[in-house]
Design a protein around this motif. Structure first.
Motif, short mmCIF file in Angstrom:
data_model
loop_
_atom_site.label_atom_id
_atom_site.label_comp_id
_atom_site.label_asym_id
_atom_site.label_seq_id
_atom_site.Cartn_x
_atom_site.Cartn_y
_atom_site.Cartn_z
N SER B 149 -17.95 -37.11 91.58
CA SER B 149 -19.36 -36.83 91.90
C SER B 149 -20.20 -36.69 90.64
O SER B 149 -19.67 -36.52 89.53
CB SER B 149 -19.48 -35.57 92.76
N LEU B 150 -21.50 -36.80 90.88
CA LEU B 150 -22.48 -36.58 89.81
C LEU B 150 -23.04 -35.17 90.02
O LEU B 150 -23.34 -34.76 91.15
CB LEU B 150 -23.58 -37.64 89.92
N THR B 151 -23.19 -34.42 88.93
CA THR B 151 -23.59 -33.02 89.01
C THR B 151 -25.00 -32.84 88.49
O THR B 151 -25.38 -33.47 87.49
CB THR B 151 -22.64 -32.17 88.13
N TYR B 152 -25.79 -32.03 89.17
CA TYR B 152 -27.06 -31.61 88.56
C TYR B 152 -27.37 -30.18 88.95
O TYR B 152 -26.77 -29.64 89.90
CB TYR B 152 -28.23 -32.55 88.92
N GLY B 153 -28.28 -29.55 88.22
CA GLY B 153 -28.65 -28.17 88.51
C GLY B 153 -30.15 -28.05 88.72
O GLY B 153 -30.92 -28.83 88.16
N ASP B 154 -30.56 -27.11 89.55
CA ASP B 154 -32.00 -26.86 89.66
C ASP B 154 -32.26 -25.41 90.06
O ASP B 154 -31.36 -24.69 90.48
CB ASP B 154 -32.69 -27.84 90.61
N LEU B 155 -33.50 -25.00 89.86
CA LEU B 155 -33.90 -23.63 90.19
C LEU B 155 -35.40 -23.66 90.47
O LEU B 155 -36.18 -24.09 89.62
CB LEU B 155 -33.62 -22.70 89.00
N VAL B 156 -35.76 -23.24 91.67
CA VAL B 156 -37.18 -23.21 92.04
C VAL B 156 -37.62 -21.75 92.05
O VAL B 156 -37.07 -20.93 92.78
CB VAL B 156 -37.42 -23.87 93.41
N ILE B 157 -38.59 -21.40 91.21
CA ILE B 157 -39.08 -20.03 91.11
C ILE B 157 -40.44 -19.99 91.79
O ILE B 157 -41.41 -20.56 91.29
CB ILE B 157 -39.20 -19.60 89.64
N PRO B 158 -40.53 -19.32 92.93
CA PRO B 158 -41.75 -19.42 93.71
C PRO B 158 -42.94 -18.70 93.08
O PRO B 158 -42.77 -17.71 92.36
CB PRO B 158 -41.39 -18.77 95.05
N GLY B 159 -44.12 -19.22 93.34
CA GLY B 159 -45.36 -18.60 92.87
C GLY B 159 -46.29 -18.33 94.04
O GLY B 159 -45.88 -18.42 95.20
N GLU B 160 -47.56 -18.04 93.73
CA GLU B 160 -48.52 -17.75 94.80
C GLU B 160 -48.82 -18.95 95.68
O GLU B 160 -49.23 -18.81 96.82
CB GLU B 160 -49.82 -17.24 94.19
N THR B 161 -48.68 -20.15 95.10
CA THR B 161 -48.93 -21.36 95.88
C THR B 161 -47.70 -22.25 95.83
O THR B 161 -46.79 -22.03 95.03
CB THR B 161 -50.13 -22.15 95.30
N LYS B 162 -47.70 -23.25 96.68
CA LYS B 162 -46.59 -24.22 96.68
C LYS B 162 -46.79 -25.28 95.61
O LYS B 162 -45.91 -26.10 95.39
CB LYS B 162 -46.48 -24.86 98.05
N ASP B 163 -47.97 -25.31 94.98
CA ASP B 163 -48.19 -26.25 93.89
C ASP B 163 -47.13 -26.01 92.82
O ASP B 163 -46.87 -24.86 92.45
CB ASP B 163 -49.58 -26.05 93.27
N GLU B 164 -46.56 -27.10 92.34
CA GLU B 164 -45.41 -26.93 91.44
C GLU B 164 -45.66 -27.50 90.05
O GLU B 164 -46.31 -28.53 89.88
CB GLU B 164 -44.20 -27.69 92.00
N GLY B 198 -45.86 -11.84 85.25
CA GLY B 198 -46.28 -10.88 86.28
C GLY B 198 -46.74 -11.58 87.55
O GLY B 198 -46.28 -11.30 88.65
N ILE B 199 -47.69 -12.48 87.37
CA ILE B 199 -48.23 -13.24 88.50
C ILE B 199 -47.97 -14.70 88.20
O ILE B 199 -48.10 -15.13 87.05
CB ILE B 199 -49.75 -13.02 88.62
N ARG B 200 -47.55 -15.45 89.19
CA ARG B 200 -47.37 -16.88 89.02
C ARG B 200 -48.21 -17.60 90.04
O ARG B 200 -47.96 -17.54 91.23
CB ARG B 200 -45.91 -17.29 89.23
N ARG B 201 -49.27 -18.27 89.54
CA ARG B 201 -50.06 -19.11 90.44
C ARG B 201 -49.21 -20.26 90.96
O ARG B 201 -49.28 -20.62 92.13
CB ARG B 201 -51.25 -19.65 89.64
N TYR B 202 -48.44 -20.86 90.06
CA TYR B 202 -47.64 -22.03 90.42
C TYR B 202 -46.21 -21.65 90.75
O TYR B 202 -45.67 -20.67 90.23
CB TYR B 202 -47.61 -23.02 89.24
N THR B 203 -45.60 -22.46 91.57
CA THR B 203 -44.15 -22.48 91.73
C THR B 203 -43.59 -23.35 90.61
O THR B 203 -44.19 -24.38 90.27
CB THR B 203 -43.79 -23.05 93.11
N TYR B 204 -42.47 -22.92 90.02
CA TYR B 204 -41.88 -23.67 88.91
C TYR B 204 -40.56 -24.27 89.35
O TYR B 204 -39.70 -23.56 89.88
CB TYR B 204 -41.69 -22.77 87.69
#
Lengths: 424, 424, 424
Positions: B149-164, B198-204
């Motif tokens: 298999s091919l391996t990859y990693g990810d991490l989504v850190i949520p913010g105030e909006t779904k804009d990423e 402290g505050i994240r407008r964006y999701t990263y």
């Protein structure tokens, strides 16, 4: 213009007070129909408030033996603008906290004000300051700062349409010539020019006010009319010296005001200086401000902030000249003429008109013969109903001012129609 | 960051296999919540197919007397990436057909791969090749190439909006430092920074994958979310040396990602290099490809292809430095801060606000006193609801990063409103 | 092409008359299906009127003893174009009023005409004029100026669509080579090229007329078809010398005609000259005129007005060459090929296609291996359905002409679709 400036020079003006009124009266001797408005201290004008009225009749610094060190009678710049009254004997060290100089220009008295915080102070040359060696001095300022009013003048000269050209200047600096009196005297002469125009497409709004607070007050009290009617506006400031010509662009740099002034300057004085809106500093600030957003740019010869004598006693009657004032006047006259003729033009026939049969083209065709008629041919090529006069001028590299007579010729031959808006 | 890179350096990575997994595990020791995904060989990903998994544990070229010529233990670059296994004795001439060198850089081992065609081969320096004088050699490659298999990693850190905001890097090169490990270690540290905001407008969205096929796989498996949410993205590549800073523009060069990165670089390192999309080469290729078309650009210090050690054994731990990594990290932190504050701003009052009464403007007006407050005045002049922070910064020539504290001051004084979209 | 020009050279042509007809017949010997049109004198054509027909069979200036000073038989430039007939003896001073020279080029006879005012006159070199020392001369012009017709030719070669490419030239100058015969002979050869194209997307309209009045007449009589169908047009003028290549831009400089010709010239002859529409002078004037407004630009080698021999007897067969004509022909062939292939292209798969499995990408990945395939990768990156071929070429800096074979490769691999208009 120069003579009127010389008469206005000695008067101690500020953003309010009798100096402004006295100066405006001198101008109204020549143009009596300028309207005078008084706005009481305390009147709210947008985010600001009309300040108390300031008047100053004298003052100075004296040695304890009565000998004069500096005196208002020698230069009204010596008194910090809007100084509160004082008459006392103080220690040298305390006095120095109230003394303003421009150390890099040690012979000149700087122009300093404190409109919105009550202070007293004196301005003098750095060299004068160095001579303050006594331990105590008597300081006197004969001023009053109390409720009164802010004065401005305006004159609306109606034209065929309600569309307006705004020409504004300010009248609030004491004895300085380029950065004060050049603007009002050229402004006054332009009123005469506009009055004597046979036909006026535009209504012309001439305004004279104290800088900044006066413009804010004027806009506040005339907001709807300005927003509805003004198509282009010009702030006249520092238009009296001989050194260069300058435009201070409007915020977006592409309004009708910018376009016409740049077009005229490009041919009148190709080395003219174009300053971005980031260097703004006179009333174009207020006219372009958020929520006001009028198409207004600044017109100067040597721009404020950019010439060494700016805001000092060296900005005197030697700095300006009749020729300098005339040059600025000539530019503004061309600006007015181009604006009056700035229609969208369209050739009335399809394909190239035959100019030869109308005597507008040489009948002998030889190498070089075309050059003489290139301007008329180029004008015709771009007169497609989608370009206004300024745009055609910019594209064919012939001054709009010079195209006016070509337009007349073509109109006489029924070859040209024109419209206020683009042809569809 | 440098220490983690040093730990990762010796591991033999490729686009699939245990080297990638082992490397990702080392990173996950610091950020355990990174998700690991395995995509089986043979899985179709757009026009491509996930390849077989490759693992290599040793190999080299030996004289017939057993003496080592080159060995995987000395540098994992010696084995052609994705080599099939072999263990045989061959003639010198045949061997040379399987040897890859970089003749212009005769002391360095080049990095060469053959992912999509089965081959075996060795990479060595040109000088090493010159020493191959025996008539026969034993060649050994202990590798396996089979379904996995091919391996990859990810991490989504949520913010105030779904804009990423997408921040991605790759982890597939063997022992090279700038073009491999600099990206992952800066990427890891940015996760920490974003987590502690402290505050994240964006999701990263943080993504780490093998280059090219990994990005294609990632996009294929997350297409809808990426298309719907990503407002700006950055591929971190070669961000560890000290020589310069670079942007690789997105296809249209004017996306939010381009705008913010150029704005930050312009003030952080005015001599930064701007490379057109025509020089693309890392995963910005896939993110900008037809049908994907996401606003993603590349961020490098010395850009891949442009520095001499690129894709050779000379791209080692001496090429990168703690300071080099820190510089890249600082730029990305500023990018994040500007993005978080990149609203459309509008002054709440009509005309210029009176800054003086709020302590934001000098009360003495003298030549030069304006300079100190030029930035705040210019910000106010352009805060007309039609410009976002980056646009205002670009127009007034003050870094967006530095405008953030001016914005705070104006907000505290109720002089500023803001919006995600332009005011009408 | 050169041989045909040599045959056409001696004929005395003008905007009407037998010289034009005789010249067109020589061309029709090679392309018999060119249509010939005769438009009677007096016919109104837009703002103009077709003039009377002029024919001239001889004439000259002679001493009273019969000795020849200058004679039409030596150069048909000697007779002022459209001269009325005369046969008289006159004083030297009066004669000189009818003599035209080009003093700065004292050995050359200038080309001068008087189409729209009745005159008689002679052209000669400045040095010949200096030898006119007798007190009286006999002057003879054997010409006729009377109702007849204006002649033009055209040929429409149909293609798959009614969209048209216009290729036009003029044929009205007497014995001059670059500024006359180069255009018609290249034009004739392009008819052959277009006829032998296997598939023609476009319909091609070839037009040959007297300059200016002929173009006005042609447009007047074909207005609707031209306006409806012409997508790009080219005026061939002065395309026979070896010195440079030039474009005369259309009025807005960005039509399909401008775009394709500039794209081809940029790679064919990078130092080519781009002249603005302000320097127009041939029939692009009429095609771009107000109300006509067709996307037509001019194509020249050394542009009219810009080379010293222009409109003089020095523009002879030595000024043009087979190689010069061939170069212009080659450019126009590339223009046609690019136009035929100028579709909007879109990659058929999402994300980057895997070129390697189709043999379009190297299977070994080593520093530098990408360069060989950069053009195909760049084409794919920009083939997003929003760019036509010329636009892709301009963006990726590969000539459109060279991209045609890449397009063929991608089409063969089902990787590319195309459309006449942008994909939504």
């Amino acid at each position: 213009m120069y003579d009127l400036a010389a008469k206005l020079f000695p008067i101690c003006r500020s953003i309010t007070g009798n100096g402004f009124r006295q100066s405006l009266d001198l101008i109204r001797k020549e143009i009596p129909d300028i309207n005078v408005h008084e706005v009481p201290s305390g009147t709210p004008v947008f985010d600001w408030t009309v300040p108390n009225e300031w008047n100053c009749t004298g003052g100075g610094i004296y040695k304890l033996n009565g000998e004069k060190v500096i005196d208002f009678a020698d230069s009204n710049l010596h008194i910090l603008g809007y100084s509160i009254p004082i008459d006392t004997i103080i220690e040298r060290d305390e006095l120095l906290e109230h003394v303003y100089t421009q150390p890099e220009q040690p012979d000149w008295i700087p122009y300093v004000t404190s409109y919105y915080k009550e202070r007293w102070g004196f301005c003098m040359s750095e060299n004068q300051k160095k001579n303050l060696k006594d331990t105590q001095y008597r300081v006197v300022i004969k001023s009053s700062l109390q409720p009164g009013s802010l004065t401005y003048g305006d004159l609306v000269i109606p034209g065929e349409t309600k569309d307006e050209i705004l020409i504004t200047t300010y009248l609030c600096h004491p004895s300085m010539a380029n950065n004060e009196l050049s603007g009002p005297v050229v402004w006054k002469e332009l009123i005469n020019y506009v009055k004597h125009l046979g036909i006026r497409r535009y209504t012309y709004r001439f305004v004279i006010n104290p800088e900044t607070i006066g413009a804010i007050t004027y806009i506040s009290q005339n907001f709807d009319a300005l927003k509805k009617n003004v198509k282009a506006g010009f702030v006249l400031s520092c238009v009296g010296d001989d050194r260069t010509y300058s435009i201070v662009e409007s915020m977006y740099a592409n309004t009708l005001a910018d376009r016409v002034l740049k077009n005229v300057l490009k041919y009148h004085y190709p080395k003219y200086k174009s300053y971005s809106f980031l260097t703004r500093g006179s009333d174009e600030r207020q006219y372009n401000s958020v929520g006001v957003e009028l198409p207004v740019c600044g017109f100067c010869r040597s721009k404020y902030h950019e010439y060494p004598e700016y805001h000092t006693s060296a900005d005197d009657m030697n700095l300006i000249s009749p020729k300098g004032l005339q040059g600025a006047y000539d530019v503004m006259v061309k600006v007015i003429n181009v604006l009056e003729n700035n229609f969208y033009y369209k050739v009335t026939c399809k394909c190239e008109p035959q100019l030869g049969k109308r005597g507008l083209y040489p009948t002998i065709s030889q190498k070089g013969s075309y050059n003489e008629v290139a301007a008329i041919c180029d004008f015709i090529a771009y007169a497609d109903g989608r370009h206004d006069l300024i745009s055609i001028s910019d594209q064919i590299n012939v001054s709009a001012d010079n195209l006016i007579c070509i337009i007349e010729k073509l109109k006489r031959n029924q070859l040209l129609s024109f419209n206020k808006t683009p042809y569809l």
